[in-house]
Motif scaffolding. Structure first.
Motif, PDB file in Angstrom:
ATOM      1  N   TYR A 191      -0.790  89.756 -13.460  1.00 16.98           N
ATOM      2  CA  TYR A 191      -0.033  90.300 -14.594  1.00 16.98           C
ATOM      3  C   TYR A 191       1.337  89.647 -14.739  1.00 16.98           C
ATOM      4  N   ASP A 192       2.097  89.552 -13.650  1.00 18.33           N
ATOM      5  CA  ASP A 192       3.459  89.029 -13.746  1.00 18.33           C
ATOM      6  C   ASP A 192       3.472  87.567 -14.179  1.00 18.33           C
ATOM      7  N   ILE A 193       2.578  86.760 -13.616  1.00 18.71           N
ATOM      8  CA  ILE A 193       2.537  85.349 -14.009  1.00 18.71           C
ATOM      9  C   ILE A 193       2.053  85.209 -15.444  1.00 18.71           C
ATOM     10  N   ASP A 194       1.110  86.037 -15.870  1.00 12.39           N
ATOM     11  CA  ASP A 194       0.666  86.003 -17.264  1.00 12.39           C
ATOM     12  C   ASP A 194       1.802  86.364 -18.219  1.00 12.39           C
ATOM     13  N   THR A 195       2.644  87.305 -17.807  1.00 10.80           N
ATOM     14  CA  THR A 195       3.795  87.684 -18.628  1.00 10.80           C
ATOM     15  C   THR A 195       4.757  86.512 -18.790  1.00 10.80           C
ATOM     16  N   VAL A 196       5.012  85.812 -17.685  1.00 13.94           N
ATOM     17  CA  VAL A 196       5.874  84.623 -17.742  1.00 13.94           C
ATOM     18  C   VAL A 196       5.238  83.553 -18.627  1.00 13.94           C
ATOM     19  N   ASN A 197       3.944  83.371 -18.497  1.00 11.46           N
ATOM     20  CA  ASN A 197       3.218  82.378 -19.293  1.00 11.46           C
ATOM     21  C   ASN A 197       3.356  82.664 -20.785  1.00 11.46           C
ATOM     22  N   SER A 198       3.216  83.926 -21.172  1.00 11.75           N
ATOM     23  CA  SER A 198       3.343  84.306 -22.573  1.00 11.75           C
ATOM     24  C   SER A 198       4.731  83.992 -23.101  1.00 11.75           C
ATOM     25  N   SER A 199       5.734  84.205 -22.274  1.00  7.06           N
ATOM     26  CA  SER A 199       7.106  83.927 -22.689  1.00  7.06           C
ATOM     27  C   SER A 199       7.336  82.436 -22.880  1.00  7.06           C
ATOM     28  N   ILE A 200       6.770  81.622 -21.984  1.00  8.87           N
ATOM     29  CA  ILE A 200       6.955  80.171 -22.087  1.00  8.87           C
ATOM     30  C   ILE A 200       6.305  79.632 -23.350  1.00  8.87           C
ATOM     31  N   SER A 201       5.112  80.116 -23.668  1.00  9.16           N
ATOM     32  CA  SER A 201       4.357  79.566 -24.791  1.00  9.16           C
ATOM     33  C   SER A 201       4.900  79.994 -26.146  1.00  9.16           C
ATOM     34  N   SER A 202       5.632  81.106 -26.206  1.00  2.42           N
ATOM     35  CA  SER A 202       6.096  81.599 -27.507  1.00  2.42           C
ATOM     36  C   SER A 202       7.611  81.767 -27.580  1.00  2.42           C
ATOM     37  N   ASP A 203       8.179  82.451 -26.598  1.00  2.00           N
ATOM     38  CA  ASP A 203       9.603  82.777 -26.677  1.00  2.00           C
ATOM     39  C   ASP A 203      10.497  81.549 -26.597  1.00  2.00           C
ATOM     40  N   LEU A 204      10.125  80.570 -25.774  1.00  2.00           N
ATOM     41  CA  LEU A 204      10.956  79.369 -25.658  1.00  2.00           C
ATOM     42  C   LEU A 204      11.051  78.630 -26.988  1.00  2.00           C
ATOM     43  N   ILE A 205       9.933  78.576 -27.739  1.00  2.00           N
ATOM     44  CA  ILE A 205       9.947  77.924 -29.049  1.00  2.00           C
ATOM     45  C   ILE A 205      10.894  78.672 -29.977  1.00  2.00           C
ATOM     46  N   GLN A 206      10.813  80.002 -29.975  1.00  2.00           N
ATOM     47  CA  GLN A 206      11.657  80.792 -30.860  1.00  2.00           C
ATOM     48  C   GLN A 206      13.127  80.656 -30.510  1.00  2.00           C
ATOM     49  N   VAL A 207      13.415  80.635 -29.208  1.00  2.00           N
ATOM     50  CA  VAL A 207      14.813  80.507 -28.790  1.00  2.00           C
ATOM     51  C   VAL A 207      15.382  79.163 -29.218  1.00  2.00           C
ATOM     52  N   SER A 208      14.642  78.092 -28.962  1.00  3.93           N
ATOM     53  CA  SER A 208      15.129  76.758 -29.326  1.00  3.93           C
ATOM     54  C   SER A 208      15.215  76.608 -30.848  1.00  3.93           C
ATOM     55  N   SER A 209      14.221  77.143 -31.564  1.00  2.00           N
ATOM     56  CA  SER A 209      14.255  77.083 -33.024  1.00  2.00           C
ATOM     57  C   SER A 209      15.433  77.877 -33.569  1.00  2.00           C
TER      58      SER A 209
ATOM     59  N   LEU B  92       8.430  68.267 -22.279  1.00  3.42           N
ATOM     60  CA  LEU B  92       9.495  69.116 -22.804  1.00  3.42           C
ATOM     61  C   LEU B  92      10.396  68.339 -23.761  1.00  3.42           C
ATOM     62  N   PHE B  93      10.711  67.091 -23.414  1.00  6.24           N
ATOM     63  CA  PHE B  93      11.539  66.269 -24.296  1.00  6.24           C
ATOM     64  C   PHE B  93      10.852  66.069 -25.645  1.00  6.24           C
ATOM     65  N   VAL B  94       9.540  65.844 -25.610  1.00  8.11           N
ATOM     66  CA  VAL B  94       8.785  65.720 -26.871  1.00  8.11           C
ATOM     67  C   VAL B  94       8.837  67.037 -27.637  1.00  8.11           C
ATOM     68  N   ALA B  95       8.700  68.159 -26.920  1.00  2.00           N
ATOM     69  CA  ALA B  95       8.750  69.477 -27.570  1.00  2.00           C
ATOM     70  C   ALA B  95      10.114  69.711 -28.206  1.00  2.00           C
ATOM     71  N   ILE B  96      11.186  69.282 -27.524  1.00  2.00           N
ATOM     72  CA  ILE B  96      12.535  69.439 -28.080  1.00  2.00           C
ATOM     73  C   ILE B  96      12.682  68.603 -29.344  1.00  2.00           C
ATOM     74  N   ALA B  97      12.159  67.360 -29.297  1.00  2.00           N
ATOM     75  CA  ALA B  97      12.228  66.490 -30.470  1.00  2.00           C
ATOM     76  C   ALA B  97      11.461  67.092 -31.641  1.00  2.00           C
ATOM     77  N   LEU B  98      10.280  67.646 -31.360  1.00  2.00           N
ATOM     78  CA  LEU B  98       9.491  68.283 -32.416  1.00  2.00           C
ATOM     79  C   LEU B  98      10.206  69.504 -32.977  1.00  2.00           C
ATOM     80  N   THR B  99      10.845  70.262 -32.106  1.00  5.44           N
ATOM     81  CA  THR B  99      11.576  71.448 -32.559  1.00  5.44           C
ATOM     82  C   THR B  99      12.719  71.055 -33.476  1.00  5.44           C
ATOM     83  N   ILE B 100      13.481  70.042 -33.058  1.00  2.76           N
ATOM     84  CA  ILE B 100      14.605  69.581 -33.886  1.00  2.76           C
ATOM     85  C   ILE B 100      14.092  69.062 -35.229  1.00  2.76           C
ATOM     86  N   GLY B 101      13.043  68.240 -35.177  1.00  3.87           N
ATOM     87  CA  GLY B 101      12.516  67.668 -36.414  1.00  3.87           C
ATOM     88  C   GLY B 101      11.999  68.708 -37.373  1.00  3.87           C
ATOM     89  N   SER B 102      11.189  69.635 -36.873  1.00  2.00           N
ATOM     90  CA  SER B 102      10.590  70.641 -37.763  1.00  2.00           C
ATOM     91  C   SER B 102      11.648  71.545 -38.380  1.00  2.00           C
TER      92      SER B 102
END
Length: 588
Positions: A137-155, A31-41
């Motif tokens: 279904y419910d876990i897949d929904t959470v998974n989709s949010s983690i893989s896409s929505d978290l990036i958008q929120v942080s960006s 996650l720390f690497v992902a945050i660094a990549l988000t800030i950099g990009s």
């Protein structure tokens, strides 16, 4: 017997976010690497509008008055920064997919492990389809949010802050426009999110109910066809299907209002920037290039806000799904064995019940005041009308439920003072509802005994009168049974489960209507074989057909949670009481 109490937890959004964060923090370094990549990009992408303004300012009024060296210089560096930003974004996307995969795996593993730890009572009040919906279904929904929505929120956060800083550096007066539009966006978003959150929660719940109904109907196909209930079933399905799609529609419909509303506010912001920017240019406070950069930064500032409003629907759906998953994970597990609990060893099979009371809920007492003594090696039959508490007695012996009052003893040991594992391994159990899993016949028979040899499996199959049938199959004991054993008859499935129980080295056997799906002749042969195999072992038999228990050492007649009569078949017939009346009703 079903319990009436509910297991639903109160909705707790904060608690849900904390638990979800706990899963993410298992991979904190990624996650720390992902945050660094988000800030950099995002920072690299923020340089582009500034360079664009410089390039525009290299263009002077008049034909051909363009400093191409400066234009190409700034265009080159714009390309470099944007390409670098795109590269970091690609790496970030891959990393977030990896993180979401790991979180999904861990969450689904925890939910499945939790299902194995839950008490039997949980499954008495929850539909199987609804439970499956949570783990899929419910876990897949959470998974989709983690893989896409978290990036958008942080960006969004980085882009908005960076754009605001750059706009303030270019023209502080022009930034004042956002003093009106940003609060308006926040207020509108909060209002609409508050209205839509219950709708997304309802959508997940209705889908779970629909899955539960479908699971029940699919498993009961033969019954509903036998009773010609196809039209009624379709009607009931349509009702639940409509409720599910209506819940989906209302959630999406009202959620869709967020984006156009916020977009309207942002477009009004752009109009204000154009007007006041032109006035500042005329006043000589800003250049054309600065106005261009400011407009680009304003789009970067408002664009993510638009995106944020747009992904609110997904976030609400994910939060509702996560609430359902964590509601299951937060259920009370079956009480763990403590270190002071002893293991049942060298079990003899003496069982005692002392003033036992039990109820599934406070409104209906099932077992009122039950006391009895069972000597080791005896065949005990339990009879009585439906709902009298026969199966409940078995559930208490196995500690699927704990008594409300009184005590149960095995060889003088109170069952609450011994480990559940050692207690349950002391019993072999065959239920009326047979359970066969996908695998070979050998695997199904050897399920309860680790490292069982083929000779032991064959011996048990012969005793259960199923060996000949197995031998005539194309692959014998290696024949693969489909899920729930749908490629063999119900009677054959029951014989397999009886053979499975015979294979266990247990001192006590429980048969709950275990021969209800076999013919009388086979049933008698099985009982003869079991009497031989269960010599010196305690055997409990719940039966409705009284002809099958006449040789029992002791017959217990249970009515309304109490043993009203006990004795041998001959003794009870001589009394002319409840047992005599039951016998006469079957054979008169």
């Amino acid at each position: 017997m079903r319990r009436s109490q509910k297991f639903e937890k109160p909705q707790n959004r904060k608690g849900t976010l904390i638990q979800l964060g706990g899963y993410l923090m298992r991979y904190k370094w990624q996650l720390f690497v992902a945050i660094a990549l988000t800030i950099g990009s995002n920072l690299l992408a923020l340089v582009g509008p500034l360079l664009s303004g410089y390039a525009i300012d290299a263009i002077e009024l008049g034909m051909g008055k363009v400093n191409f060296n400066q234009v190409f210089y700034y265009a080159f560096w714009m390309a470099v920064f944007y390409l670098a930003s795109a590269g970091l974004t690609y790496v970030l996307e891959v990393l977030m997919i990896r993180i979401s995969r790991q979180v999904t795996y861990a969450m689904r593993k925890d939910v499945f492990n939790k299902l194995l730890d839950l008490p039997v009572g949980y499954f008495d009040v929850h539909q199987t389809g609804d439970v499956i919906s949570r783990i899929t279904y419910d876990i897949d929904t959470v998974n989709s949010s983690i893989s896409s929505d978290l990036i958008q929120v942080s960006s969004t956060l980085i882009t908005v802050l960076g754009s605001f800083f750059m706009m303030f550096a270019i023209s502080p007066p022009l930034v004042l426009i956002f003093a009106v539009t940003v609060p308006a966006s926040i207020l509108v978003s909060r209002y609409l999110v508050k209205k839509t959150r219950p709708l997304f929660r309802r959508r997940s719940r209705k889908l779970g109910e629909l899955n539960g109904f479908v699971e029940e109907m699919v498993s009961g196909q033969k019954t509903l066809k036998m009773y010609d209930q196809e039209e009624n079933t379709i009607s009931n399905f349509n009702i639940r299907n409509k409720a599910a799609v209506d819940a989906y529609y209302h959630a999406e419909y009202y959620g869709s209002m967020i984006y156009p509303t916020i977009n309207l506010i942002n477009n009004a912001t752009l109009a204000g920037i154009s007007v006041f920017g032109a006035l500042l240019y005329l006043a000589g406070s800003m250049s054309i290039g600065q106005i261009s950069s400011f407009v680009l930064y304003s789009r970067k500032f408002s664009g993510p806000i638009n995106e944020m409003a747009n992904i609110m629907n997904d976030l609400q759906s994910s939060l509702a799904a996560a609430e359902r998953v964590f509601a299951l994970l937060n259920e009370l597990s079956e009480a763990k064995d403590t270190e002071r609990m002893a293991n049942l060893e060298n079990v003899n099979g003496d069982i005692g019940l002392e003033n036992v009371q039990f109820s599934y809920d406070a409104n209906q007492v099932i077992i009122k005041d039950l006391s009895l003594q069972v000597e080791a090696g005896k065949l005990i039959a339990i009879v009585g009308p439906t709902g009298a508490g026969k199966t409940t007695i078995i559930n208490l012996l196995m500690r699927f439920y704990d008594v409300g009052a009184g005590n149960i003893y095995v060889d003088g040991n109170e069952v609450k003072e011994v480990t559940r594992e050692s207690l349950r391994k002391s019993f072999a159990m065959v239920l009326q509802d047979t359970w066969i899993f996908h695998g070979s016949i050998y695997e199904n028979l050897a399920y309860g005994k680790e490292n069982a040899t083929m000779e032991e499996v064959v011996q048990a199959a012969k005793a259960a009168r199923i060996h000949t049938f197995i031998e005539h199959l194309p692959d014998g004991y290696e024949t693969i049974l489909s899920d729930e054993g749908t490629n063999i008859s119900k009677g054959q499935k029951q014989l397999l489960t009886i053979a499975r129980a015979m294979l266990l080295d247990a001192k006590m056997l429980i048969l709950d209507e275990a021969t209800s799906n076999v013919d009388t002749r086979t049933e008698k042969k099985i009982q003869e074989a079991m009497r031989y195999l269960m010599k010196d072992k305690t055997c409990f038999v719940i039966a409705h057909r009284l002809s099958t228990i006449q040789n029992a050492d002791l017959i217990l007649v249970v009515e309304q949670g109490n043993v009203v009569e006990q004795g041998t078949h001959e003794e009870l017939m001589a009394k002319g009481g409840s047992y005599w009346q039951m016998y006469q009703s079957q054979f008169e």
